[in-house]
Design a protein around this motif. Structure first.
Motif, PDB file in Angstrom:
ATOM      1  N   GLU A 273       0.869  -1.217   0.033  1.00 46.00           N
ATOM      2  CA  GLU A 273       0.158  -0.135  -0.038  1.00 46.00           C
ATOM      3  C   GLU A 273       0.983   1.337   0.039  1.00 46.00           C
ATOM      4  N   LEU A 274       0.526   1.993  -0.536  1.00 48.30           N
ATOM      5  CA  LEU A 274       1.072   3.529  -0.638  1.00 48.30           C
ATOM      6  C   LEU A 274       1.038   4.016   0.956  1.00 48.30           C
ATOM      7  N   PRO A 275       1.934   4.671   1.519  1.00 48.93           N
ATOM      8  CA  PRO A 275       1.880   5.178   2.756  1.00 48.93           C
ATOM      9  C   PRO A 275       1.106   6.352   3.051  1.00 48.93           C
TER      10      PRO A 275
ATOM     11  N   GLU B 226       1.913   1.768 -13.205  1.00 51.30           N
ATOM     12  CA  GLU B 226       2.546   0.535 -13.825  1.00 51.30           C
ATOM     13  C   GLU B 226       3.327   0.108 -12.666  1.00 51.30           C
ATOM     14  N   ASN B 227       2.717  -0.365 -11.286  1.00 49.85           N
ATOM     15  CA  ASN B 227       3.556  -0.981 -10.469  1.00 49.85           C
ATOM     16  C   ASN B 227       2.635  -2.394 -10.152  1.00 49.85           C
ATOM     17  N   ASN B 228       2.988  -2.779  -8.798  1.00 49.74           N
ATOM     18  CA  ASN B 228       2.046  -3.799  -8.304  1.00 49.74           C
ATOM     19  C   ASN B 228       1.348  -3.452  -7.094  1.00 49.74           C
ATOM     20  N   LEU B 229       1.182  -2.052  -6.946  1.00 49.14           N
ATOM     21  CA  LEU B 229       0.541  -1.403  -5.689  1.00 49.14           C
ATOM     22  C   LEU B 229      -0.850  -2.028  -5.434  1.00 49.14           C
ATOM     23  N   SER B 230      -1.261  -1.992  -4.154  1.00 44.27           N
ATOM     24  CA  SER B 230      -2.574  -2.582  -3.725  1.00 44.27           C
ATOM     25  C   SER B 230      -3.230  -1.793  -2.677  1.00 44.27           C
ATOM     26  N   GLY B 231      -4.402  -1.959  -2.408  1.00 44.87           N
ATOM     27  CA  GLY B 231      -5.128  -1.237  -1.318  1.00 44.87           C
ATOM     28  C   GLY B 231      -5.703  -0.174  -1.939  1.00 44.87           C
ATOM     29  N   ARG B 232      -6.317   0.750  -1.025  1.00 42.83           N
ATOM     30  CA  ARG B 232      -6.937   2.002  -1.301  1.00 42.83           C
ATOM     31  C   ARG B 232      -5.891   3.250  -1.613  1.00 42.83           C
ATOM     32  N   ILE B 233      -6.511   3.974  -2.212  1.00 42.81           N
ATOM     33  CA  ILE B 233      -5.619   5.769  -2.355  1.00 42.81           C
ATOM     34  C   ILE B 233      -5.789   6.302  -0.989  1.00 42.81           C
ATOM     35  N   PRO B 234      -4.440   6.608  -0.669  1.00 40.93           N
ATOM     36  CA  PRO B 234      -4.394   7.351   0.681  1.00 40.93           C
ATOM     37  C   PRO B 234      -5.140   8.406   0.858  1.00 40.93           C
ATOM     38  N   GLU B 235      -5.859   8.746   1.829  1.00 37.97           N
ATOM     39  CA  GLU B 235      -6.452   9.991   1.854  1.00 37.97           C
ATOM     40  C   GLU B 235      -5.773  11.235   2.136  1.00 37.97           C
ATOM     41  N   SER B 236      -4.379  10.758   2.674  1.00 37.62           N
ATOM     42  CA  SER B 236      -3.666  12.320   2.533  1.00 37.62           C
ATOM     43  C   SER B 236      -3.221  12.494   1.082  1.00 37.62           C
TER      44      SER B 236
ATOM     45  N   SER C  22      -2.469  -2.494  -9.028  1.00 40.71           N
ATOM     46  CA  SER C  22      -3.572  -3.555  -8.852  1.00 40.71           C
ATOM     47  C   SER C  22      -4.574  -3.057  -7.575  1.00 40.71           C
ATOM     48  N   LEU C  23      -4.867  -1.449  -7.747  1.00 36.50           N
ATOM     49  CA  LEU C  23      -5.574  -0.998  -6.986  1.00 36.50           C
ATOM     50  C   LEU C  23      -7.062  -1.478  -6.846  1.00 36.50           C
ATOM     51  N   GLU C  24      -7.785  -1.820  -5.761  1.00 36.09           N
ATOM     52  CA  GLU C  24      -9.100  -2.453  -5.573  1.00 36.09           C
ATOM     53  C   GLU C  24      -9.817  -1.510  -4.751  1.00 36.09           C
ATOM     54  N   GLY C  25     -11.057  -1.815  -4.846  1.00 33.16           N
ATOM     55  CA  GLY C  25     -11.914  -0.997  -3.875  1.00 33.16           C
ATOM     56  C   GLY C  25     -12.599   0.419  -4.700  1.00 33.16           C
ATOM     57  N   ALA C  26     -13.216   1.253  -3.968  1.00 30.72           N
ATOM     58  CA  ALA C  26     -13.911   2.345  -4.399  1.00 30.72           C
ATOM     59  C   ALA C  26     -12.974   3.413  -4.393  1.00 30.72           C
TER      60      ALA C  26
ATOM     61  N   LEU D  31     -10.570  -1.022  -9.896  1.00 30.58           N
ATOM     62  CA  LEU D  31     -11.444  -0.107  -9.049  1.00 30.58           C
ATOM     63  C   LEU D  31     -12.992  -0.630  -9.233  1.00 30.58           C
ATOM     64  N   THR D  32     -13.524  -0.647  -8.216  1.00 31.31           N
ATOM     65  CA  THR D  32     -15.040  -0.920  -8.182  1.00 31.31           C
ATOM     66  C   THR D  32     -15.772   0.185  -7.508  1.00 31.31           C
ATOM     67  N   GLY D  33     -17.186   0.167  -7.433  1.00 31.45           N
ATOM     68  CA  GLY D  33     -18.251   1.086  -6.767  1.00 31.45           C
ATOM     69  C   GLY D  33     -18.223   2.107  -7.915  1.00 31.45           C
ATOM     70  N   SER D  34     -18.746   3.314  -7.465  1.00 33.85           N
ATOM     71  CA  SER D  34     -19.077   4.341  -8.654  1.00 33.85           C
ATOM     72  C   SER D  34     -18.243   5.646  -8.310  1.00 33.85           C
ATOM     73  N   ILE D  35     -18.314   6.452  -9.112  1.00 36.29           N
ATOM     74  CA  ILE D  35     -17.230   7.761  -9.231  1.00 36.29           C
ATOM     75  C   ILE D  35     -17.899   8.592  -8.113  1.00 36.29           C
ATOM     76  N   PRO D  36     -17.239   9.088  -7.224  1.00 35.38           N
ATOM     77  CA  PRO D  36     -17.779  10.056  -6.102  1.00 35.38           C
ATOM     78  C   PRO D  36     -18.683  11.222  -6.953  1.00 35.38           C
ATOM     79  N   PHE D  37     -19.905  11.265  -6.343  1.00 34.34           N
ATOM     80  CA  PHE D  37     -21.010  11.916  -6.684  1.00 34.34           C
ATOM     81  C   PHE D  37     -20.688  13.479  -6.805  1.00 34.34           C
ATOM     82  N   ASP D  38     -19.859  13.804  -5.958  1.00 30.23           N
ATOM     83  CA  ASP D  38     -19.547  15.503  -6.086  1.00 30.23           C
ATOM     84  C   ASP D  38     -18.210  15.658  -6.723  1.00 30.23           C
ATOM     85  N   LEU D  39     -17.356  14.987  -7.334  1.00 31.21           N
ATOM     86  CA  LEU D  39     -16.331  14.927  -8.050  1.00 31.21           C
ATOM     87  C   LEU D  39     -16.329  16.176  -9.092  1.00 31.21           C
ATOM     88  N   GLY D  40     -15.557  16.986  -9.221  1.00 36.89           N
ATOM     89  CA  GLY D  40     -15.728  18.181 -10.030  1.00 36.89           C
ATOM     90  C   GLY D  40     -16.161  19.259  -9.421  1.00 36.89           C
ATOM     91  N   LEU D  41     -17.136  19.227  -8.182  1.00 39.07           N
ATOM     92  CA  LEU D  41     -17.740  20.275  -7.934  1.00 39.07           C
ATOM     93  C   LEU D  41     -16.795  21.432  -7.196  1.00 39.07           C
TER      94      LEU D  41
END
Length: 994
Positions: A291-293, A309-319, A334-338, A359-369
């Protein structure tokens, strides 16, 4: 007494004036002497060591006022007139390193970059230049080891030796002999040692650049963090292995950190969060995992981050997601999740790219706002749900790419107000409903791709406002209605694919107005009526597919006059009448008129086996030469009178042949007398021997401009003679032709075939070249010599040599020469498999003479190598040659012809590779596509190469360059000079077979 004192004071004052005057005179004499000495040094270097300059140094005259400070490239210290700087960059110099410049003791800066200097450097040269502050010898042709320093260069703060051919290890003496070094540029060479530990000792460094060297696989120094002043660290493509050391957090001044395109492994260390001044971090194309720290919160200046183009996994860090990024790029991991909702709150997010993940799930509703999104790419994931309403809320969105997901729901009405859009790719989703009329009419949109969804409705007349639209790709939907006539006003249109819909009505008769259209695919619709005759005026159209419709009437004869049409499919319609004989004029790769109502005899030119299935399902057709069709009515036996007539004709024919033989012999004798021979190399050539050898048994090749014969003279010399096609000498053109040929005859380059001499006669022109024993690269790869095994090092050497030859034609010839027919058959190989470019310049020479010839009025290249812009501009530039060279690189890699059938129906090698990297074409670094994205890479590489791991990595890099050369837009292609540099900076030294 006062009078005596006053006289003494006056005497003292006069003595002081005398002393001052003497000092000034001494200084003036000294300065004059110094200037004279500097003039002597500079003129001696110019005379003995500087060669190849044009007219830039003509003002280097000792008689010039204020010499040498007034000379070009010379800068002096104001007040003292001491030479402090010499800048001869890009002066077209060649020769060895002019170390004698450093005999000027006041010299501080020496710049010799971007020339053609060569040879090796020795320690004495550096010792002589020990007083320099900066030395730049980049973009030259120096070779060998970079020498160890015998003297401590206490003043040197900048050293640039980039883009040469230096090899071996980085000199260990650099670690203690450069105490003040700040800028160290070593990139783009052939260094093959390890990454030295002494880098960490150069604590004064602000810029350390050693990218694009094929170093021995090694790790970064564990104490790299000692370089606390370092602002730029660029180690791209250097065979880095192992983990990123934890000490990386010590680079507290770093702004650019680039470890891309290496083999780094392990996790990204949490100490990366200490790089508080970082603006650009590039980690893509490695083997990083985990995972990215979540330590990015302190990187408040970070605007570009790419860990694709790596073998990273886990979610995108909120930071990371909460930073004020301009570009957010985690593609091909190899990012998974939403996608985390926190991304939507980033106020300065301009680019959002997470394509090719899981990646799964939906695109954040307010992305671009809250973000001024410009580029949005989430393609090739498993995202679902609706397309967010607010991606274009700030009215800045230009690129919208969502293809290859499961996005569903209606296309948002609000996107019709997104007037900034220029590129939309939303194919292969589950979207439905109607596209708003306002969206069709966005004036700046150029690429609109919505294929394979469940969209409905019709194309509205408002599409006429999309005046920049070049590609309309909407196949595989449920669109209906007639094509509006206003579509004919979209004069920029190049590709239209409306296939597999429910379009009805007739094709607009004005369709011929689309002069730039390259492809029209309307198959599997409900179109009816006749094929408009105006379609024949679409001179750039290469592909026309109207199959599986309800078209009726005759096949228009004007189709046969379309100059570049190679794909014609009219099958499964209700067409009637005869098959037009005019279609035989076309050079068709795909032809199908099956399952219609055609009748009559099929023109005899279609009796080749490749066309047999093209006529199935037409009961009214007949042919004597096509299997599966009934024979046409046989002619009655010839009568006695017919036999007599034929006998008389045979006698007349025989007499005519005898008369022609006598005339031909007289003509040959006349031609021998009237020939003008111009020789460009030493040697004796006999025109009689040449003429008598231009017979069929000596024919070795046929090109677009003439026939090539192998001619062996009585003195034992063998040459290749090209007799030009369709040349009719005119008095006004002979002088121009002779001038052009003379220009070609003066060319001297090791990678260009020598023009030995020319022969000009009445209606007869022959160019005679050196004979190259191994024939063409095309013969070796595909022809009778296909059994010759070309390993990858040899193929690479051929690529470099051919590139150097073309670069010489483009950049070093005056006027510059555009080849116009770069292909494997025009790259000849000598006994050591060294390449030589042939057939250069002929197109330009012939063009004026051939303006009135309907067959040969254009010499534009060979099918499969022709740049796409030729289809709509009919103009060939240097960038057209670059495109053809890119195809040549792909041919060397694959061992296949550009139009090999293995690439699939209606695909050439460029399209095959482009589709393999479709999702990569929209990344920020378009200039250098990343090879791990080539899904068919193993299928593309010639199995005969059997590459080593080193070869395999190198092939990938050359393939990247080939993709860049074959970019659809000429402006995106590098120049041939840059191509040579890229080949050198990314790959091995050139070595030919022995």
């Amino acid at each position: 007494m006062n009078h005596i004192k006053r006289n003494n004071n006056m005497m003292k004052f006069d003595n002081l004036k005398l002393q001052a005057t003497s000092i000034c005179l001494i200084m003036m004499v000294s300065l004059a002497s110094s200037a004279k000495r500097d003039v002597g040094v500079l003129l001696e270097v110019k005379r003995r060591q500087l060669k190849g300059y044009d007219n830039e140094l003509d003002d280097w005259l000792d008689s010039a006022r204020n010499a040498p400070c007034s000379w070009t490239g010379i800068s002096c210290q104001e007040g003292t007139n001491e030479v402090v700087s010499i800048d001869l960059s890009s002066f077209n110099l060649y020769g060895e390193f002019p170390a004698d410049f450093c005999r000027i003791s006041t010299l501080r800066n020496l710049n010799l970059s971007n020339n053609s200097l060569f040879g090796t450097l020795n320690s004495s040269a550096f010792s002589l230049c020990s007083h320099l502050v900066s030395l730049n010898i980049s973009l030259n042709y120096f070779v060998g080891f970079l020498p160890e320093l015998q003297t401590t260069l206490i003043n040197l703060t900048s050293l640039d030796v980039s883009y040469n051919n230096f090899t071996g290890e980085f000199p260990s003496s650099f670690g203690y002999s450069l105490p003040e070094i700040q800028l160290l540029h070593l990139e783009g060479n052939l260094f093959n040692g390890s990454i030295p530990g002494f880098f960490s000792n150069l604590t004064t460094l602000t810029h350390l650049i050693f990218c694009f060297n094929d170093l021995f696989p090694s790790q970064l120094p564990s104490d790299i963090g000692r370089l606390t002043k370092l602002e730029s660290l660029d180690a791209r493509s250097t065979n880095l292995i192992g983990p990123i050391p934890n000490s990386i957090g010590g680079l507290v001044s770093i702004k650019l950190l680039d470890f891309s395109s290496n083999n780094l492994s392990g996790k990204v260390p949490g100490t990366i969060g200490n790089l508080k001044n970082a603006e650009n971090i590039q980690l893509f194309s490695n083997g990083l995992s985990g995972e990215l720290p979540d330590t990015f919160r302190n990187l408040t200046l970070l605007t570009w981050f790419d860990a694709s183009e790596n073998n990273l996994s886990g979610r995108i860090p909120e930071s990371l997601a909460s930073l004020d990024l301009l570009s957010f790029n985690l593609n091909d991991n190899s990012l998974e999740g939403a996608i985390p909702e926190v991304v939507a709150s980033n106020p300065n997010l301009h680019e959002f790219k997470v394509f090719n993940n899981k990646l799964t799930g939906s695109i954040p509703f307010d992305l671009g706002l809250n973000s001024e999104l410009v580029h949005f790419d989430v393609s090739m994931n498993n995202l679902e749900g609706p397309l967010p309403q607010k991606l274009c809320y700030k009215k800045q969105l230009q690129v919208l790419i969502i293809f290859g997901n499961k996005i569903s729901g209606n296309f948002p009405e609000v996107y019709g107000e997104c007037s900034t859009l220029s590129r939309v790719r939303m194919q292969d989703n589950e979207m439905l409903g109607k596209i708003p009329d306002a969206f069709w009419s966005i004036s700046g949109i150029e690429h609109l791709e919505m294929s394979n969804n469940h969209l409905q409705g019709s194309i509205p007349p408002s599409i006429v406002d999309a005046e920049l639209l070049k590609q309309l790709l909407i196949s595989g939907n449920d669109f209906s209605g007639a094509l509006p006539d206003v579509i004919c006003n979209l004069r920029m249109m190049a590709i239209v694919d409306i296939s597999r819909n429910r379009f009805s009505g007739q094709l607009p008769s004005c369709i011929g107005n689309l002069k730039k259209l390259l492809k029209f695919d309307g198959q599997e619709n409900e179109l009816h009526g006749e094929i408009p005759k105006q379609i024949g005026s679409m001179s750039e159209l290469t592909e026309l597919n109207l199959s599986h419709n309800q078209l009726s009437g005759n096949i228009p004869r004007v189709l046969g006059s379309m100059p570049v049409l190679t794909y014609l499919d009219l099958s499964r319609n209700s067409l009637s009448g005869r098959v037009p004989v005019e279609l035989l004029k076309l050079n068709l790769n795909k032809f199908n008129v099956s399952d219609n109502k055609l009748e009559g005899e099929i023109p005899s030119g279609f009796d080749k086996s490749v066309y047999w299935s093209s006529f199935n399902g037409n009961p009214g057709l007949c042919s004597s030469g096509i299997r599966g069709l009934s024979s046409c009515t046989k002619a009655k036996p010839a009568s006695f009178y017919m036999v007599a007539v034929l006998s008389v004709l045979a006698v007349i024919l025989l007499g005519s042949l005898i008369w022609l033989f006598i005339k031909a012999r007289a003509f040959r004798n006349k031609m021998r007398r009237s020939w003008k021979i111009t020789s460009f190399h030493q040697g004796r050539f006999n025109e009689h021997d040449l003429l008598s050898a231009l017979i069929e048994e000596n024919l070795i090749g046929k090109g677009g401009s003439g026939l090539v014969y192998r001619v062996r003279f009585k003195n034992g010399q063998t040459v290749a003679a090209k007799r030009l096609f369709g040349v009719h000498k005119k008095p006004e053109s002979e002088e121009s032709f002779s001038s052009e040929v003379e220009t070609l005859g003066k060319i001297r380059h090791g990678n260009i075939v020598k023009l030995l001499f020319s022969c000009i006669g009445d209606d007869f022109r022959v160019l005679v070249y050196e004979y190259i024993e191994n024939g063409s690269l095309g013969d070796v790869l595909h022809g009778e010599k296909g059994g010759v095994l070309l390993d990858w090092p040899t193929r690479f050497s051929i690529a470099v040599g051919a590139a150097q030859g073309l670069a010489y034609l483009h950049h070093d010839c005056v006027p510059s020469i555009i080849h116009r027919d770069v292909k494997s058959n025009n790259i000849l190989l000598d006994e050591d498999y060294r390449p030589k470019v042939a057939d250069f310049g002929l197109a330009r020479i012939l063009e004026k003479d051939l303006e009135d010839d309907p067959i040969m009025s254009r010499v534009a290249g060979s099918y499969g190598y022709i740049a796409p812009e030729y289809a709509y501009t009919m103009k060939v530039t240097e960038k057209s040659d670059v495109y053809s060279f890119g195809v040549l690189l792909l041919e060397l890699i694959s061992g296949k012809r550009p139009n090999d059938s293995s690439f699939g129906e209606n695909k050439d090698i460029v399209k095959f590779v482009t589709e393999s990297t479709a999702s990569y074409s929209d990344r920020a670094s378009d200039y250098e596509p990343k090879i791990n994205g080539y899904s068919n890479f193993d299928q593309l590489v010639d199995p005969r190469i059997d590459p080593s791991p080193y070869d395999y990595a190198e092939i990938k890099k050359v393939l990247d360059l080939a993709v860049s050369c074959t970019s659809a837009l000429p402006a995106d292609r590098p120049s041939m000079r840059r191509v040579v540099e890229l080949l050198k900076e990314k790959t091995r030294p050139v070595s030919f077979r022995k």
